[in-house]
Write a protein that holds these residues in place. Structure first.
Motif, PDB file in Angstrom:
ATOM      1  N   ARG A 328      12.165  62.066  57.827  1.00 50.18           N
ATOM      2  CA  ARG A 328      12.729  63.068  56.918  1.00 50.18           C
ATOM      3  C   ARG A 328      14.191  63.392  57.231  1.00 50.18           C
ATOM      4  O   ARG A 328      15.041  63.416  56.321  1.00 50.18           O
ATOM      5  CB  ARG A 328      11.861  64.325  57.021  1.00 50.18           C
ATOM      6  CG  ARG A 328      11.998  65.259  55.851  1.00 50.18           C
ATOM      7  CD  ARG A 328      11.007  66.384  55.995  1.00 50.18           C
ATOM      8  NE  ARG A 328      11.011  67.225  54.829  1.00 50.18           N
ATOM      9  CZ  ARG A 328      10.262  68.323  54.720  1.00 50.18           C
ATOM     10  NH1 ARG A 328       9.464  68.662  55.702  1.00 50.18           N
ATOM     11  NH2 ARG A 328      10.319  69.055  53.635  1.00 50.18           N
ATOM     12  N   LEU A 331      16.648  60.446  56.584  1.00 52.50           N
ATOM     13  CA  LEU A 331      16.721  60.220  55.141  1.00 52.50           C
ATOM     14  C   LEU A 331      17.622  61.260  54.484  1.00 52.50           C
ATOM     15  O   LEU A 331      18.419  60.948  53.577  1.00 52.50           O
ATOM     16  CB  LEU A 331      15.316  60.272  54.545  1.00 52.50           C
ATOM     17  CG  LEU A 331      15.186  59.951  53.063  1.00 52.50           C
ATOM     18  CD1 LEU A 331      15.613  58.514  52.801  1.00 52.50           C
ATOM     19  CD2 LEU A 331      13.738  60.166  52.604  1.00 52.50           C
ATOM     20  N   ILE A 334      21.220  60.288  55.154  1.00 52.40           N
ATOM     21  CA  ILE A 334      21.660  59.177  54.314  1.00 52.40           C
ATOM     22  C   ILE A 334      21.970  59.660  52.896  1.00 52.40           C
ATOM     23  O   ILE A 334      22.997  59.314  52.293  1.00 52.40           O
ATOM     24  CB  ILE A 334      20.602  58.068  54.296  1.00 52.40           C
ATOM     25  CG1 ILE A 334      20.461  57.442  55.686  1.00 52.40           C
ATOM     26  CG2 ILE A 334      20.937  56.988  53.262  1.00 52.40           C
ATOM     27  CD1 ILE A 334      19.298  56.480  55.795  1.00 52.40           C
ATOM     28  N   ARG A 335      21.079  60.491  52.361  1.00 52.39           N
ATOM     29  CA  ARG A 335      21.269  60.983  51.000  1.00 52.39           C
ATOM     30  C   ARG A 335      22.510  61.857  50.901  1.00 52.39           C
ATOM     31  O   ARG A 335      23.278  61.775  49.925  1.00 52.39           O
ATOM     32  CB  ARG A 335      20.023  61.751  50.568  1.00 52.39           C
ATOM     33  CG  ARG A 335      20.053  62.162  49.110  1.00 52.39           C
ATOM     34  CD  ARG A 335      18.767  62.861  48.736  1.00 52.39           C
ATOM     35  NE  ARG A 335      18.757  63.202  47.336  1.00 52.39           N
ATOM     36  CZ  ARG A 335      17.779  63.889  46.733  1.00 52.39           C
ATOM     37  NH1 ARG A 335      16.729  64.273  47.449  1.00 52.39           N
ATOM     38  NH2 ARG A 335      17.842  64.166  45.458  1.00 52.39           N
ATOM     39  N   TYR A 336      22.729  62.690  51.897  1.00 52.00           N
ATOM     40  CA  TYR A 336      23.903  63.576  51.881  1.00 52.00           C
ATOM     41  C   TYR A 336      25.192  62.753  51.967  1.00 52.00           C
ATOM     42  O   TYR A 336      26.174  63.021  51.258  1.00 52.00           O
ATOM     43  CB  TYR A 336      23.809  64.567  53.045  1.00 52.00           C
ATOM     44  CG  TYR A 336      24.962  65.520  53.122  1.00 52.00           C
ATOM     45  CD1 TYR A 336      25.146  66.515  52.162  1.00 52.00           C
ATOM     46  CD2 TYR A 336      25.893  65.426  54.167  1.00 52.00           C
ATOM     47  CE1 TYR A 336      26.213  67.390  52.224  1.00 52.00           C
ATOM     48  CE2 TYR A 336      26.966  66.300  54.243  1.00 52.00           C
ATOM     49  CZ  TYR A 336      27.112  67.279  53.268  1.00 52.00           C
ATOM     50  OH  TYR A 336      28.176  68.152  53.335  1.00 52.00           O
ATOM     51  N   VAL A 358      21.551  53.789  46.157  1.00 47.61           N
ATOM     52  CA  VAL A 358      21.156  54.438  47.422  1.00 47.61           C
ATOM     53  C   VAL A 358      20.536  55.801  47.136  1.00 47.61           C
ATOM     54  O   VAL A 358      19.488  56.178  47.701  1.00 47.61           O
ATOM     55  CB  VAL A 358      22.365  54.563  48.362  1.00 47.61           C
ATOM     56  CG1 VAL A 358      21.997  55.424  49.580  1.00 47.61           C
ATOM     57  CG2 VAL A 358      22.834  53.192  48.808  1.00 47.61           C
ATOM     58  N   ASN A 359      21.159  56.591  46.254  1.00 44.07           N
ATOM     59  CA  ASN A 359      20.622  57.920  45.924  1.00 44.07           C
ATOM     60  C   ASN A 359      19.240  57.834  45.286  1.00 44.07           C
ATOM     61  O   ASN A 359      18.335  58.618  45.607  1.00 44.07           O
ATOM     62  CB  ASN A 359      21.588  58.647  44.974  1.00 44.07           C
ATOM     63  CG  ASN A 359      22.676  59.388  45.723  1.00 44.07           C
ATOM     64  OD1 ASN A 359      22.434  59.912  46.808  1.00 44.07           O
ATOM     65  ND2 ASN A 359      23.868  59.433  45.154  1.00 44.07           N
ATOM     66  N   HIS A 361      16.964  55.476  45.561  1.00 41.49           N
ATOM     67  CA  HIS A 361      15.929  55.082  46.516  1.00 41.49           C
ATOM     68  C   HIS A 361      15.698  56.147  47.588  1.00 41.49           C
ATOM     69  O   HIS A 361      14.584  56.285  48.104  1.00 41.49           O
ATOM     70  CB  HIS A 361      16.297  53.742  47.153  1.00 41.49           C
ATOM     71  CG  HIS A 361      16.048  52.570  46.249  1.00 41.49           C
ATOM     72  ND1 HIS A 361      14.806  52.002  46.075  1.00 41.49           N
ATOM     73  CD2 HIS A 361      16.891  51.871  45.438  1.00 41.49           C
ATOM     74  CE1 HIS A 361      14.883  50.996  45.210  1.00 41.49           C
ATOM     75  NE2 HIS A 361      16.152  50.896  44.804  1.00 41.49           N
ATOM     76  N   CYS A 362      16.733  56.900  47.900  1.00 43.01           N
ATOM     77  CA  CYS A 362      16.521  58.035  48.811  1.00 43.01           C
ATOM     78  C   CYS A 362      15.609  59.072  48.173  1.00 43.01           C
ATOM     79  O   CYS A 362      14.750  59.671  48.835  1.00 43.01           O
ATOM     80  CB  CYS A 362      17.867  58.667  49.172  1.00 43.01           C
ATOM     81  SG  CYS A 362      18.817  57.740  50.402  1.00 43.01           S
ATOM     82  N   THR A 363      15.828  59.303  46.862  1.00 45.37           N
ATOM     83  CA  THR A 363      14.960  60.249  46.143  1.00 45.37           C
ATOM     84  C   THR A 363      13.513  59.775  46.148  1.00 45.37           C
ATOM     85  O   THR A 363      12.583  60.563  46.373  1.00 45.37           O
ATOM     86  CB  THR A 363      15.456  60.422  44.700  1.00 45.37           C
ATOM     87  OG1 THR A 363      16.807  60.887  44.716  1.00 45.37           O
ATOM     88  CG2 THR A 363      14.577  61.398  43.943  1.00 45.37           C
ATOM     89  N   ALA A 365      12.087  57.680  48.312  1.00 41.60           N
ATOM     90  CA  ALA A 365      11.538  57.761  49.675  1.00 41.60           C
ATOM     91  C   ALA A 365      11.222  59.199  50.047  1.00 41.60           C
ATOM     92  O   ALA A 365      10.226  59.483  50.722  1.00 41.60           O
ATOM     93  CB  ALA A 365      12.540  57.158  50.662  1.00 41.60           C
ATOM     94  N   ASN A 366      12.050  60.147  49.584  1.00 41.74           N
ATOM     95  CA  ASN A 366      11.787  61.556  49.881  1.00 41.74           C
ATOM     96  C   ASN A 366      10.507  62.032  49.199  1.00 41.74           C
ATOM     97  O   ASN A 366       9.753  62.836  49.765  1.00 41.74           O
ATOM     98  CB  ASN A 366      12.980  62.398  49.437  1.00 41.74           C
ATOM     99  CG  ASN A 366      12.832  63.842  49.859  1.00 41.74           C
ATOM    100  OD1 ASN A 366      12.813  64.161  51.040  1.00 41.74           O
ATOM    101  ND2 ASN A 366      12.710  64.736  48.884  1.00 41.74           N
TER     102      ASN A 366
END
Length: 545
Positions: A328, A331, A334-336, A358-359, A361-363, A365-366
């Motif tokens: 968490r 991740l 990375i998103r920030y 990237v954003n 896929h971060c969303t 994964a979150n």
């Protein structure tokens, strides 16, 4: 069979009491016959002389008649046993006293016979009552000797002998009363132990009958002596008259024969009949020295597989929650960082597209991390009674306020009667929110607006409450519908595969069920079957929004 055993166990003390009273009354009749013989046959016994013949004749005949009546009234004496035995012993004492008075010089055989009456009565009566009756019997034996001593020429030996008999009556009554109390306590204890054993046998039978593992008891002739419900189903529901293991399950009989002679056990699964799960047979002797009777256990491989799967999922869930918690923070970083890069004005369009990927896929994964953490720390269900109609209308209003539907449509349909259901409102809110989001996202035809309906109704007049999320989209193919509730199964590129799995788990925690129902003419329906509330309120007019 158990009912007959219980009936026999409950009737046993009464049968014993009746038998005791019967033989007691039979002895009394024999006693009366002896008295009559002594009084009416002085020529047959030269040492018997009557000093008061009339008293002896009347007493012996009256006692004989009373003994016959008591013998025929044995069953009625059981209704009030203490009073009946007390009356009978008083009658015995009076008859013995009068007969003894009528015989010149008395005779020791009469007090000896009366001692049996005193002892038997003490066995059946409480201690105080038996002592009072023993004292009355002693007085009845002593009085004729005292009367003869005062008014006739009789030796003092007769008085002393009668007194000793009286004391013996009291002692015998005390001893027999103690033995009788112990006998009744032992009888009550034995009866209680019998009831406990019977109850334990019934509990054991119920446990064995309801076991998921099949259990059979087979003798050395391959004859099935006992079989529980699971074994009966796993063997293809054979006829109750079929008790030969070789005919019912030939493969099981073959394995049993092999185990008896070689001691080796075949662990390979086998189906004992058509359309039944495979089982793994296990064999065990009833006792180390008993080779005739064998217990056969049939382990359903499907149950074993499900247990192993549940243990695997449980372990995997704990591991996944631990990993998700560790993922968490990185991740989020990375998103920030990707969001900061997206704000740069000097970034090329190709780089901006990469940052957007990237954003996204971060969303995704979150969402996976949040779902896993939600699954691992889900709170216990707290069901309460809710008005399903009012809840559905309130949910639609809340969803519209928090989501911009645009051209999409969401409305609630309720019935013209109040519907009470038992459910955890928080869990129901999460489940229906997830179902409505899926319906709006996937339940639409290409290029058309989504039309979603939340229906609150009863399955029938006396059926359970239902809550349905219905859309008019393309529906779900049958092959996909069979797996949509499996964890991590998804057909969407950005889906997590945990939404419907979590929804079903939450429903089950509230004693509800979630299922997919195809809609005729196209569309999908996710139906939640809830538990009805204990009390249903009055009817209210329905609404639609």
């Amino acid at each position: 069979m158990a009912e007959r055993q219980a009936r026999r166990a409950s009737d046993l003390p009464g049968d014993i009491t009746r038998r005791e009273l019967y033989f007691f009354n039979l002895y009394r009749l024999l006693e009366a016959v002896v008295y009559t013989g002594l009084v009416f046959s002085p020529a047959a016994v030269n040492w018997i002389k009557l000093s008061h013949p009339t008293v002896g004749h009347v007493a012996s005949l009256g006692y004989l008649a009373a003994a016959l009546v008591l013998l025929f009234l044995t069953d009625r004496m059981r209704r009030n046993m203490n009073a009946s035995i007390g009356f009978a012993l008083t009658l015995d004492s009076i008859a013995a006293s009068l007969v003894l008075f009528s015989i010149a010089g008395g005779h020791s055989s009469i007090p000896m016979m009366l001692m049996v009456n005193v002892g038997v009565s003490a066995l059946l009566l409480p201690f105080r009552q038996s002592q009072v009756l023993a004292i009355l019997a002693a007085i009845g034996i002593v009085l004729p000797s005292v009367f003869s001593q005062l008014f006739t020429d009789v030796s003092e030996r007769s008085v002393i002998e009668s007194t000793l008999f009286g004391l013996a009556y009291i002692a015998v009554a005390a001893l027999c009363a103690h033995l009788g109390r112990q006998m009744r306590e032992t009888e009550a204890l034995a009866e209680q132990r019998g009831v406990d054993l019977l109850n334990l046998e019934q509990v054991n039978d119920l446990i064995i009958r309801r076991m998921k593992t099949g259990v059979l008891l087979v003798n050395d002739a391959n004859h099935i002596l006992r079989i529980n419900e699971s074994a009966w189903h796993l063997m293809g529901n054979p006829s109750p008259n079929q008790r030969d293991l070789g005919q019912v399950a030939p493969e099981l009989s073959r394995r049993l024969y092999h185990w008896r002679h070689s001691g080796r056990l075949d662990q390979n699964p086998v189906a004992l009949a058509a359309d039944v799960p495979e089982v793994i047979p296990r064999f065990s002797r009833m006792s180390p020295n008993d080779d005739a009777h064998v217990l056969i256990f049939l382990d359903d491989t499907s149950l074993l597989s499900r247990r192993a799967e549940e243990m695997t999922l449980s372990s995997l869930g704990r591991l996944s929650a631990s990993i998700a918690h560790e993922i968490r923070n990185p991740l989020a970083a990375i998103r920030y960082s990707a969001q900061l890069l997206a704000e740069s004005e000097s970034m090329h369009e190709e780089d901006r597209r990469l940052v957007e990927i990237v954003n996204n896929h971060c969303t995704r994964a979150n969402e996976v991390v949040e779902n896993i953490l939600q699954l691992s720390r889900r709170e216990r269900s707290r069901p309460e009674s809710i008005d399903l109609n009012a809840w559905a209308l309130s949910f639609v209003e809340e969803y519209k306020q928090n989501n911009d539907l645009g051209q999409d449509h969401l409305r609630a349909i309720t019935q013209n009667r109040q519907i009470e259901a038992m459910v955890d409102p928080q869990h129901l809110q999460q489940v229906v929110w997830n179902l409505v989001q899926n319906a709006i996202r996937y339940g639409r035809e290409p290029g058309a607006a989504a039309r979603v309906v939340l229906v609150a109704r009863l399955a029938s007049d006396k059926g359970p409450p239902l809550l349905e999320v219905v859309d008019r989209g393309p529906g779900i193919p049958a092959k996909v519908a069979a797996q949509i509730f499996d964890p991590f199964y998804t057909t969407s590129e950005y889906g997590t595969g945990l939404g419907l799995y979590l929804a079903r788990q939450m429903c089950e925690s509230s004693q509800a069920t979630l299922e997919y129902v195809p809609v005729a003419g196209g569309g999908a329906c996710f139906r939640i079957t809830l538990s009805p509330a204990a009390v249903v309120g009055a009817r209210t007019p329905g609404k639609a929004n």
